[in-house]
Design an enzyme around this catalytic site. Sequence first.
Site, PDB file in Angstrom:
ATOM      1  N   GLU A   1     -18.768  -5.613  11.398  1.00 17.59           N
ATOM      2  CA  GLU A   1     -19.490  -5.064  12.090  1.00 17.59           C
ATOM      3  C   GLU A   1     -20.589  -5.595  12.936  1.00 17.59           C
ATOM      4  OE1 GLU A   1     -17.846  -2.235   9.024  1.00 17.59           O
ATOM      5  OE2 GLU A   1     -18.827  -4.375   8.881  1.00 17.59           O
TER       6      GLU A   1
ATOM      7  N   ARG B   1     -24.705  -2.649   8.586  1.00 18.98           N
ATOM      8  CA  ARG B   1     -24.415  -4.226   8.265  1.00 18.98           C
ATOM      9  C   ARG B   1     -24.748  -4.683   9.418  1.00 18.98           C
ATOM     10  NH1 ARG B   1     -20.129  -4.145   4.505  1.00 18.98           N
ATOM     11  NH2 ARG B   1     -19.040  -5.760   5.349  1.00 18.98           N
TER      12      ARG B   1
ATOM     13  N   LYS C   1       0.768  -1.024   0.141  1.00 13.95           N
ATOM     14  CA  LYS C   1      -0.171   0.034   0.057  1.00 13.95           C
ATOM     15  C   LYS C   1       0.998   1.137   0.001  1.00 13.95           C
ATOM     16  CE  LYS C   1      -4.264   1.516   2.152  1.00 13.95           C
ATOM     17  NZ  LYS C   1      -5.206   1.463   3.383  1.00 13.95           N
TER      18      LYS C   1
END
Length: 633
Positions: A372, A400, A283
């Site tokens: 979640e 969610r 990244k």
Amino acid sequence: MTKLLPQIKSPADLHALSDEQLQGLTQEIRDELVRVMTTRPAHFASNLGVVELCLALHLTYDFSKDRLIWDTGHQVYPHKLVTGRYDQFHTIRTRGGLMGFPHPGESPYDLFMTGHAGCSVSTASGLKAGDDLLGETGRKSVAVIGDGALPSGIVFEALNNIGGMGQDVLVILNDNKMSICPRTGGLANYLDNCRMTGLYQGGKRRVNQVLNAIPVFGSMAQAALEQCRDGLKAFFKDGMLFEEFGFRYFGPVDGHDLPGLRRMLANLKTQKGPLLLHVFTNKGHGVAQAAEDPVTYHTPPVFEEVGPNRHVVSFRKGGAKGYTDAISFALHEEMQNDPKVSVLTAAMCQGNKLEKVREDFPDRFFDVGICESHAVAFAAGMAKAGMKPVVDIYSTFLQRSFDQIFQEVCLQNLPVVFCMDRAGLTGPDGPTHHGVFDVPYMRLFPNMVSMAPGDEADVAPMLHYALNQHSPISIRYPKANLEKVERTDPHTPIELGKAEVISHGEDGCFVAFGTLLSTCVAASKKLKAEGLNVGVINARFVKPLDKETLFKAIETSPVVVTVEEGTTEGGFGSAVLEAANAAGLDTRNVVRCGLPDRFVEHGERTELLAECGLSADKLADLVRARRAAEATA
């Protein structure tokens, strides 16, 4: 040298480029990403990391026919640049410009508007099933998912189903050891074990070659060899998890080796059945600072100055403190004073400004990853055991866990506090991230108390109140700078279901639920300068409502305007109308102001609020128009 990127009008143009030109194109794409960051905040490190993977995919497949889903979608900028959107790229994340996530309205190469993690494998599987049933069996289906999104429960549901069906689906695991923050959990440890040395990988390949060359004589010999093969696979354990799901595992491979990626993808394109390609990327690759600190450079501040080789010399100075900062500070204070308070987040430690909480209270801070539903059920267990858990999650992502809020928290009447960050319009992130639906879904549940601070003065008292109750409580607050409303009387203490009257007015009343309170005060001041005395109420609670205060306003004011930064469908204004109707009140003087029944596009928050009629000028106009209509009736 002539730039290549402006010449790429579609992925088909990539095929005319030499290997050397393709390598130059990767540099141009990264330069363009840096250039955008000099004008506005945008997703940065994640996009730098997938440049070669993006090109390899478009060089191998024809995604005008084949299917490609980018999970989460914040790493889709290189994809946009090579699918005909270079000329518009300077508009990204501005009102009316390109979205910072995939958007089917922009291009046929974007199949879904994705902004939540974990669903790519399921949708890629569904696309393949639909294509096959419609006779389009030649279409390939590819999902690119990050290791940070991999722990999401829906991913394993999809892997299980694809493996059971034996579908021709390619899942590319983009493994960069990150979510927004560093990944956590047992699966992260498993993937770390897959990052083996070249000697180890070479040894594994040689063993596989030997196994594949051994002839089989008779069923007993075959069974013995299969046991031997399984044992050796278990020893060389990278990929075994996915093979148990019915996928053939390939890799790990270097995600920045464009020729190597192309060879691997060309090979996989010819194979049948569920396939998983494990790709290692960095990244922030190509910008040294972003690679070294991908957390800061996930969505960094605007670059003030950029030196040679894309070296970022300085950031543009940040703005004022926001409601997220205030909640984080208040949480830290509560944890200092009460050892039972714990905090849970779902891979959003940085976004929720919880770094100091994590640092100072590591035993009471839990980052569960992009899970979640698990976070809410986990919090329910902690509450049942006697702790005071705070679930700190963006409003849009808390959706969610709807079933766990119902089943594990509200049905059990457990004291879990939900801090819903980014409740309201999130500006440039757009409709996938706007937190506009939490008021309707939170006020549905019995036992739930639902409130919102009107300004900075409400934040800490509201959190303290919530942590000392014995039922579920939700607190919503926006991605916005802190504001403090002037009060003639002292700040009214937080009491269950009690509003705060900021000012009285015989010509009308604004009733604000949330931090648009300051906007209502500003509108009231504009009207007062014109001779109209319009009062302001800080509602604070949507459940339970302060019926006494609100009903008095409805009965005595010529116009009552409810104001909220959320959908009007089932929102605060609807709650007021429902309660007033049940009490038999005439509500023809009640006007609801909130977000419309459509998905609001991206843009600056102030622009979007004005567009939706939620600026001080628009609210003042509304009251003027109502009073004028009454005068001529």
